[in-house]
Design a protein around this motif. Structure first.
Motif, PDB file in Angstrom:
ATOM      1  N   ARG A  97       0.838  -1.201   0.000  1.00 47.61           N
ATOM      2  CA  ARG A  97       0.000   0.000   0.000  1.00 47.61           C
ATOM      3  C   ARG A  97       0.872   1.249   0.000  1.00 47.61           C
ATOM      4  NH1 ARG A  97      -4.617   0.387   4.439  1.00 47.61           N
ATOM      5  NH2 ARG A  97      -5.354  -1.323   3.124  1.00 47.61           N
ATOM      6  N   ARG A  98       1.925   1.247   0.830  1.00 43.94           N
ATOM      7  CA  ARG A  98       2.801   2.418   0.891  1.00 43.94           C
ATOM      8  C   ARG A  98       3.527   2.629  -0.432  1.00 43.94           C
ATOM      9  NH1 ARG A  98       3.171   7.345   1.778  1.00 43.94           N
ATOM     10  NH2 ARG A  98       5.181   8.150   2.469  1.00 43.94           N
ATOM     11  N   LEU A  99       3.964   1.540  -1.063  1.00 44.11           N
ATOM     12  CA  LEU A  99       4.633   1.653  -2.358  1.00 44.11           C
ATOM     13  C   LEU A  99       3.713   2.298  -3.386  1.00 44.11           C
ATOM     14  CD1 LEU A  99       6.957   0.993  -4.321  1.00 44.11           C
ATOM     15  CD2 LEU A  99       5.912  -1.254  -4.646  1.00 44.11           C
ATOM     16  N   LEU A 100       2.464   1.861  -3.426  1.00 44.83           N
ATOM     17  CA  LEU A 100       1.517   2.444  -4.380  1.00 44.83           C
ATOM     18  C   LEU A 100       1.253   3.914  -4.075  1.00 44.83           C
ATOM     19  CD1 LEU A 100      -1.037  -0.498  -4.720  1.00 44.83           C
ATOM     20  CD2 LEU A 100       0.681   0.225  -6.381  1.00 44.83           C
ATOM     21  N   GLU A 101       1.184   4.259  -2.796  1.00 50.42           N
ATOM     22  CA  GLU A 101       1.000   5.675  -2.425  1.00 50.42           C
ATOM     23  C   GLU A 101       2.160   6.515  -2.933  1.00 50.42           C
ATOM     24  OE1 GLU A 101      -1.476   5.056   1.791  1.00 50.42           O
ATOM     25  OE2 GLU A 101       0.666   5.534   1.791  1.00 50.42           O
ATOM     26  N   LEU A 102       3.381   6.031  -2.728  1.00 44.84           N
ATOM     27  CA  LEU A 102       4.563   6.787  -3.156  1.00 44.84           C
ATOM     28  C   LEU A 102       4.593   6.964  -4.668  1.00 44.84           C
ATOM     29  CD1 LEU A 102       7.286   5.151  -0.870  1.00 44.84           C
ATOM     30  CD2 LEU A 102       6.304   7.445  -0.633  1.00 44.84           C
ATOM     31  N   LEU A 103       4.283   5.896  -5.403  1.00 48.29           N
ATOM     32  CA  LEU A 103       4.302   5.977  -6.858  1.00 48.29           C
ATOM     33  C   LEU A 103       3.195   6.891  -7.377  1.00 48.29           C
ATOM     34  CD1 LEU A 103       5.024   2.239  -7.772  1.00 48.29           C
ATOM     35  CD2 LEU A 103       6.624   4.168  -7.841  1.00 48.29           C
ATOM     36  N   ALA A 104       2.004   6.809  -6.766  1.00 43.58           N
ATOM     37  CA  ALA A 104       0.905   7.673  -7.200  1.00 43.58           C
ATOM     38  C   ALA A 104       1.224   9.144  -6.921  1.00 43.58           C
ATOM     39  CB  ALA A 104      -0.390   7.265  -6.505  1.00 43.58           C
ATOM     40  N   GLU A 105       1.810   9.430  -5.751  1.00 42.41           N
ATOM     41  CA  GLU A 105       2.185  10.808  -5.418  1.00 42.41           C
ATOM     42  C   GLU A 105       3.208  11.346  -6.402  1.00 42.41           C
ATOM     43  OE1 GLU A 105       3.598  10.554  -1.436  1.00 42.41           O
ATOM     44  OE2 GLU A 105       1.612  10.112  -0.585  1.00 42.41           O
ATOM     45  N   ARG A 106       4.199  10.528  -6.722  1.00 41.24           N
ATOM     46  CA  ARG A 106       5.229  10.947  -7.664  1.00 41.24           C
ATOM     47  C   ARG A 106       4.626  11.176  -9.051  1.00 41.24           C
ATOM     48  NH1 ARG A 106       9.395  13.754  -9.297  1.00 41.24           N
ATOM     49  NH2 ARG A 106      11.001  12.611 -10.437  1.00 41.24           N
ATOM     50  N   ALA A 107       3.746  10.264  -9.491  1.00 36.21           N
ATOM     51  CA  ALA A 107       3.124  10.410 -10.804  1.00 36.21           C
ATOM     52  C   ALA A 107       2.315  11.701 -10.882  1.00 36.21           C
ATOM     53  CB  ALA A 107       2.236   9.191 -11.086  1.00 36.21           C
ATOM     54  N   ARG A 108       1.517  11.964  -9.866  1.00 37.15           N
ATOM     55  CA  ARG A 108       0.703  13.194  -9.859  1.00 37.15           C
ATOM     56  C   ARG A 108       1.581  14.442  -9.891  1.00 37.15           C
ATOM     57  NH1 ARG A 108      -2.297  10.687  -5.659  1.00 37.15           N
ATOM     58  NH2 ARG A 108      -4.282   9.834  -6.335  1.00 37.15           N
ATOM     59  N   SER A 109       2.694  14.394  -9.166  1.00 41.83           N
ATOM     60  CA  SER A 109       3.571  15.567  -9.110  1.00 41.83           C
ATOM     61  C   SER A 109       4.154  15.893 -10.477  1.00 41.83           C
ATOM     62  CB  SER A 109       4.707  15.333  -8.110  1.00 41.83           C
ATOM     63  OG  SER A 109       5.674  14.415  -8.613  1.00 41.83           O
ATOM     64  N   LEU A 110       4.212  14.901 -11.353  1.00 39.99           N
ATOM     65  CA  LEU A 110       4.736  15.107 -12.702  1.00 39.99           C
ATOM     66  C   LEU A 110       3.645  15.417 -13.715  1.00 39.99           C
ATOM     67  CD1 LEU A 110       7.336  12.180 -12.755  1.00 39.99           C
ATOM     68  CD2 LEU A 110       7.843  14.625 -12.587  1.00 39.99           C
ATOM     69  N   GLY A 111       2.389  15.414 -13.276  1.00 42.96           N
ATOM     70  CA  GLY A 111       1.283  15.763 -14.168  1.00 42.96           C
ATOM     71  C   GLY A 111       0.471  14.600 -14.678  1.00 42.96           C
ATOM     72  N   VAL A 112       0.686  13.388 -14.142  1.00 41.96           N
ATOM     73  CA  VAL A 112      -0.115  12.231 -14.535  1.00 41.96           C
ATOM     74  C   VAL A 112      -1.465  12.299 -13.821  1.00 41.96           C
ATOM     75  CG1 VAL A 112      -0.280   9.705 -14.478  1.00 41.96           C
ATOM     76  CG2 VAL A 112       1.948  10.811 -14.889  1.00 41.96           C
ATOM     77  N   ARG A 113      -2.533  11.995 -14.544  1.00 38.77           N
ATOM     78  CA  ARG A 113      -3.846  11.871 -13.913  1.00 38.77           C
ATOM     79  C   ARG A 113      -4.020  10.448 -13.406  1.00 38.77           C
ATOM     80  NH1 ARG A 113      -4.699  14.872 -18.392  1.00 38.77           N
ATOM     81  NH2 ARG A 113      -5.233  13.006 -19.610  1.00 38.77           N
ATOM     82  N   VAL A 114      -4.246  10.307 -12.119  1.00 43.26           N
ATOM     83  CA  VAL A 114      -4.479   8.993 -11.521  1.00 43.26           C
ATOM     84  C   VAL A 114      -5.929   8.970 -11.048  1.00 43.26           C
ATOM     85  CG1 VAL A 114      -3.756   7.306  -9.794  1.00 43.26           C
ATOM     86  CG2 VAL A 114      -2.063   8.867 -10.804  1.00 43.26           C
ATOM     87  N   GLU A 115      -6.755   8.167 -11.715  1.00 43.51           N
ATOM     88  CA  GLU A 115      -8.193   8.148 -11.454  1.00 43.51           C
ATOM     89  C   GLU A 115      -8.593   6.824 -10.814  1.00 43.51           C
ATOM     90  OE1 GLU A 115     -10.312   9.049 -15.016  1.00 43.51           O
ATOM     91  OE2 GLU A 115      -9.414  11.051 -15.231  1.00 43.51           O
ATOM     92  N   TYR A 116      -9.068   6.900  -9.566  1.00 39.76           N
ATOM     93  CA  TYR A 116      -9.508   5.715  -8.844  1.00 39.76           C
ATOM     94  C   TYR A 116     -11.013   5.502  -9.034  1.00 39.76           C
ATOM     95  CZ  TYR A 116      -4.935   5.863  -6.608  1.00 39.76           C
ATOM     96  OH  TYR A 116      -3.584   5.869  -6.381  1.00 39.76           O
ATOM     97  N   GLU A 117     -11.443   4.262  -8.744  1.00 41.29           N
ATOM     98  CA  GLU A 117     -12.846   3.868  -8.902  1.00 41.29           C
ATOM     99  C   GLU A 117     -13.344   4.191 -10.309  1.00 41.29           C
ATOM    100  OE1 GLU A 117     -15.336   4.326  -5.224  1.00 41.29           O
ATOM    101  OE2 GLU A 117     -13.725   5.738  -4.709  1.00 41.29           O
ATOM    102  N   HIS A 118     -12.466   3.901 -11.262  1.00 38.96           N
ATOM    103  CA  HIS A 118     -12.773   4.165 -12.671  1.00 38.96           C
ATOM    104  C   HIS A 118     -12.357   2.945 -13.476  1.00 38.96           C
ATOM    105  CE1 HIS A 118     -12.578   7.176 -16.279  1.00 38.96           C
ATOM    106  NE2 HIS A 118     -13.419   6.176 -16.463  1.00 38.96           N
ATOM    107  N   GLU A 119     -13.308   2.104 -13.781  1.00 40.65           N
ATOM    108  CA  GLU A 119     -13.023   0.871 -14.508  1.00 40.65           C
ATOM    109  C   GLU A 119     -13.134   1.108 -16.003  1.00 40.65           C
ATOM    110  OE1 GLU A 119     -14.223  -3.877 -14.511  1.00 40.65           O
ATOM    111  OE2 GLU A 119     -15.346  -2.452 -13.278  1.00 40.65           O
TER     112      GLU A 119
END
Length: 403
Positions: A97-119
């Motif tokens: 869980r922590r690994l995914l949090e770190l990667l998602a935070e880093r991705a967002r900081s670079l401008g990636v859109r990370v959309e949850y609950e979106h199948e």
């Protein structure tokens, strides 16, 4: 490029990070069907070589992962009431869980859109220059084109269950316990200063003999706590929340694909391949997939050429590890062959379980030969050469049988 990543696991998130670092103008969205913070598993393991690779391609992500990881450099095996300890290379653990949090935070900081609950459904893919199927072993995108990908899934014989515990292990710990219905064993390692992962495995005969396939989760965990009380020191086991209250015993699925891309759709991580959990390489391989795909896209201007180069490289890289994983799984499936050896010999052969030679040499003879010649570089080269050779032979036979 406009890039759509389906599945918010380590492979998709890290790939999005690397592509944004290459060119901030890339339009990248990662779609995850589950809520943020909901993930299977407890902790993941990796070795120093992975951290070195991460530092090369994205030092900031490597720093964050390293800071939230714990490490150990020894293993201990408990067999009945006897124990043995062996030093080893430094290994690391981090909560999934922590690994995914770190990667998602880093991705967002670079401008990636990370959309949850979106199948994202296979019939309703968004328009994109590249679609990355990072949606796991049950990949819906891969299944839609299963005939093209040539997907093959082989079920392992043994049953296993992923659990957590508040017992914090100082070393990578094995515990082999004999019951009236056969052997049952656990692998345990910490992934934080508060919790550890504990994986329990046994043969199907032991599972049914102990009634673990029929017990509800509280009763099943209570029985496992009793069986492994020698390493748990009174700490409880923690299961996964399931609506029906049943424990999640599984059989490992070894997945391969004949090809990894179809048009602008490419497979990544567990959607493309799996390797048995006993070699602890799943997350490492997912991140290495991401690095290889990003590098191929940077090197080859044509997407089709890049995807073909990525596939060739990763299939070549994986050949040795897939062979090692197959032999590792078989070692545990044939535990009775090794379990009555003196603990130090059994543990030494546990460390050699990846060897393609071990199943064909009497265990005590292999142990003596390995002790005498294990440090000879010529033997090491021979073993490294023989593993992929046997893997190719096995794959050729499997293809011939299917044809």
């Amino acid at each position: 490029m406009k890039i759509t990543c389906v599945g918010g696991g380590p492979a998709s998130l890290y790939f999005s990070i690397l592509m944004k670092r290459q060119d901030p103008s890339h339009d990248i969205t990662v779609h995850e069907r589950n809520p943020a913070g909901s993930t299977y598993g407890w902790g993941v393991t990796y070795w120093a070589e992975l951290l070195d690779r991460l530092r090369e391609v994205d030092p900031e992500t490597a720093l964050a992962i390293g800071a939230d990881s714990v490490s150990w450099n020894a293993g201990v095996a408990h067999v009945r009431d006897r124990s043995t300890v062996q030093p080893g290379d430094e290994a690391f653990g981090i909560g999934r869980r922590r690994l995914l949090e770190l990667l998602a935070e880093r991705a967002r900081s670079l401008g990636v859109r990370v959309e949850y609950e979106h199948e994202i459904r296979p019939d309703d893919l968004p328009h994109a220059d590249l679609i990355v199927a990072g949606d796991g072993v049950n990949s819906a995108l891969r299944t839609r084109h299963a005939d093209h990908f040539g997907t093959d899934i082989t079920l392992g014989r043994n049953s296993y269950i992923w659990l957590g515990t508040t017992k914090v292990f100082d070393s990578f710990t094995f515990s082999f316990q004999e019951t009236d219905h056969g052997w049952i064993w656990a692998y345990a390692y910490r992934f934080s200063n508060e919790q550890s992962t504990l994986v329990v495995e046994c043969s199907p005969e032991t599972l049914t003999g102990l009634g673990l396939d029929r017990l509800d989760e509280p009763d099943g965990l209570a029985l496992l706590e009793k069986l492994f009380d020698g390493i748990l020191d009174g700490h409880a086991l923690i299961g996964r929340d399931r609506a029906d209250g049943t424990p999640q015993w599984l059989n490992f699925r070894t997945l391969t694909n004949r090809t990894w891309h179809h048009g602008n759709l490419v497979l990544l991580g567990d959607a493309a391949h799996t390797t048995h959990y006993s070699i602890g390489a799943g997350t490492t391989l997912a991140l290495e997939d991401a690095m290889c795909l990003a590098e191929a896209l940077a090197t080859h201007p044509e997407t089709e050429t890049a995807l073909a180069a990525y596939e060739r490289q990763r299939k070549s890289d994986l050949l040795r590890l897939q062979s090692a994983a197959r032999h590792s799984a078989q070692w545990y499936e044939n535990l009775q062959r090794y379990i009555d050896l003196p603990p130090e010999q059994m543990f030494a052969l546990l460390g050699q379980r990846h060897s393609p030679l071990l199943p064909y040499v009497p265990p005590q003879l292999y142990y003596r030969l390995d002790r005498a010649a294990g440090r000879l570089e010529a033997l090491r080269r021979f073993k490294r050469w023989l593993g992929p050779l046997l893997a190719r032979t096995s794959q050729s036979r499997a293809l011939a049988a299917r044809e």
